[in-house]
Scaffold this active site. Structure first.
Site, PDB file in Angstrom:
ATOM      1  N   HIS A 162       0.841  -1.205   0.000  1.00  0.00           N
ATOM      2  CA  HIS A 162       0.000   0.000   0.000  1.00  0.00           C
ATOM      3  C   HIS A 162       0.869   1.245   0.000  1.00  0.00           C
ATOM      4  CE1 HIS A 162      -3.448   2.575   0.586  1.00  0.00           C
ATOM      5  NE2 HIS A 162      -2.835   3.156   1.612  1.00  0.00           N
ATOM      6  N   SER A 163       0.570   2.190  -0.891  1.00  0.00           N
ATOM      7  CA  SER A 163       1.263   3.475  -0.978  1.00  0.00           C
ATOM      8  C   SER A 163       2.758   3.237  -1.193  1.00  0.00           C
ATOM      9  CB  SER A 163       0.960   4.306   0.274  1.00  0.00           C
ATOM     10  OG  SER A 163       1.296   5.661   0.090  1.00  0.00           O
ATOM     11  N   MET A 164       3.626   3.667  -0.278  1.00  0.00           N
ATOM     12  CA  MET A 164       5.048   3.398  -0.439  1.00  0.00           C
ATOM     13  C   MET A 164       5.309   1.913  -0.621  1.00  0.00           C
ATOM     14  SD  MET A 164       8.287   4.217   2.103  1.00  0.00           S
ATOM     15  CE  MET A 164       7.938   2.861   3.225  1.00  0.00           C
ATOM     16  N   SER A 177      -1.676  -0.834  -4.090  1.00  0.00           N
ATOM     17  CA  SER A 177      -2.800  -0.123  -3.497  1.00  0.00           C
ATOM     18  C   SER A 177      -2.411   1.319  -3.177  1.00  0.00           C
ATOM     19  CB  SER A 177      -3.223  -0.861  -2.216  1.00  0.00           C
ATOM     20  OG  SER A 177      -4.142  -0.119  -1.455  1.00  0.00           O
ATOM     21  N   HIS A 196      -7.014   8.190   0.974  1.00  0.00           N
ATOM     22  CA  HIS A 196      -5.760   7.468   0.772  1.00  0.00           C
ATOM     23  C   HIS A 196      -5.665   6.204   1.625  1.00  0.00           C
ATOM     24  CE1 HIS A 196      -1.707   7.113  -0.732  1.00  0.00           C
ATOM     25  NE2 HIS A 196      -1.229   7.000   0.503  1.00  0.00           N
TER      26      HIS A 196
END
Length: 265
Positions: free
Chosen positions: A97-99, A125, A233
């Site tokens: 997820h994200s990073m 994601s 987010h």
């Protein structure tokens, strides 16, 4: 709760809180900036019985908070590559997820370059496709007050934590390091991956809008799937039941395909 290493490793890069020695598939979860492997611990109770959940913990995070975090992505990927190789002893899948999405993607490409085992599927994601430049200004070097204001936009850190000066002084070095690694990332063009990519996004996520998520399609020659969920987010928590339903459905499909290819599993 303390995470213990998987039997296949001798370090704290990856842990399996609910070991499944007979599992046919491993799911490696890569956390977001400022997060921890424990962020995904509740998910393990929802996984298919034949899937073993492995939580990746980066230096400077969670139980490794005392270790210096990486500030650049390339050396982080190199270290992860060596640390996780002993765990790739059975079919596996990445979720980030994200990073964590960017980390898992670049790790998969590193594995391909080194001709090592590859994930059967990549779930990414809350992260725009890596070839799409970030239109927002870098924030990792901003003064503390401005940096905290930017963190609030992500809506992933409780206000009580952001307002706790002592706690934030402890967490800020890791957060700044994570954002530095993301914001200095330099995408290099390589052929698309040969395995499927499933993309998850939040309908109200200002950081990764649908067009930037759709662009992940360019990163695979195999099946591509994009699913949007209610939330910003951090939709993975607001829409957690829907997210887990989608993920588990995908894992069951992968299990069936793996079983067809390797009937002795």
């Amino acid at each position: 709760m303390k995470l213990t290493p998987t039997p296949a490793t001798s370090n704290m890069w990856v842990a399996c809180p609910a070991p499944k020695p007979q599992a046919a598939l491993r799911l490696f979860c890569f956390h977001y900036a400022g997060g921890s492997g424990l962020s995904f611990r509740p998910w393990l109770d929802w996984l298919p019985l034949n899937v073993e959940g492995c939580l990746v913990e980066l230096p400077g995070h969670g139980m490794r908070l005392s270790e210096p975090p990486f500030t650049r992505l390339e050396p982080l990927i190199a270290a992860l590559h060596q640390a996780l190789l002993p765990s790739f002893t059975k079919p596996f899948v990445f979720f980030g997820h994200s990073m964590g999405a960017l980390v898992s993607f670049e790790l998969a490409r590193r594995l391909r370059r080194e001709q090592h085992p590859l994930p059967l599927h990549l779930f990414v994601s809350g992260q725009r496709s890596p070839q799409i430049p970030d239109p927002d200004r870098p924030i990792h070097a901003l003064p503390d007050s401005e940096f905290l204001d930017e963190l609030r936009r992500y809506n992933g850190t409780p206000e009580a934590v952001l307002a706790n000066t002592e706690l934030m002084q402890l967490l800020l070095p890791t957060l700044r390091a994570d954002f530095a690694a993301i914001e200095t990332y330099d995408y290099s063009d390589e052929p698309p991956l040969d395995f499927p990519i499933g993309v998850l996004g939040g309908l109200q996520d200002w950081k990764a809008d649908p067009p930037s998520l759709e662009s992940w399609r360019e990163q695979t020659q195999a099946i591509f799937d994009l699913r949007l969920f209610p939330g910003d987010h951090f939709f993975i928590y607001k829409a957690q039941p829907q997210v887990l339903s989608y993920l588990c459905q995908g894992l069951n499909q992968i299990l069936n395909q793996t079983s067809d290819r390797q009937p002795n599993l």
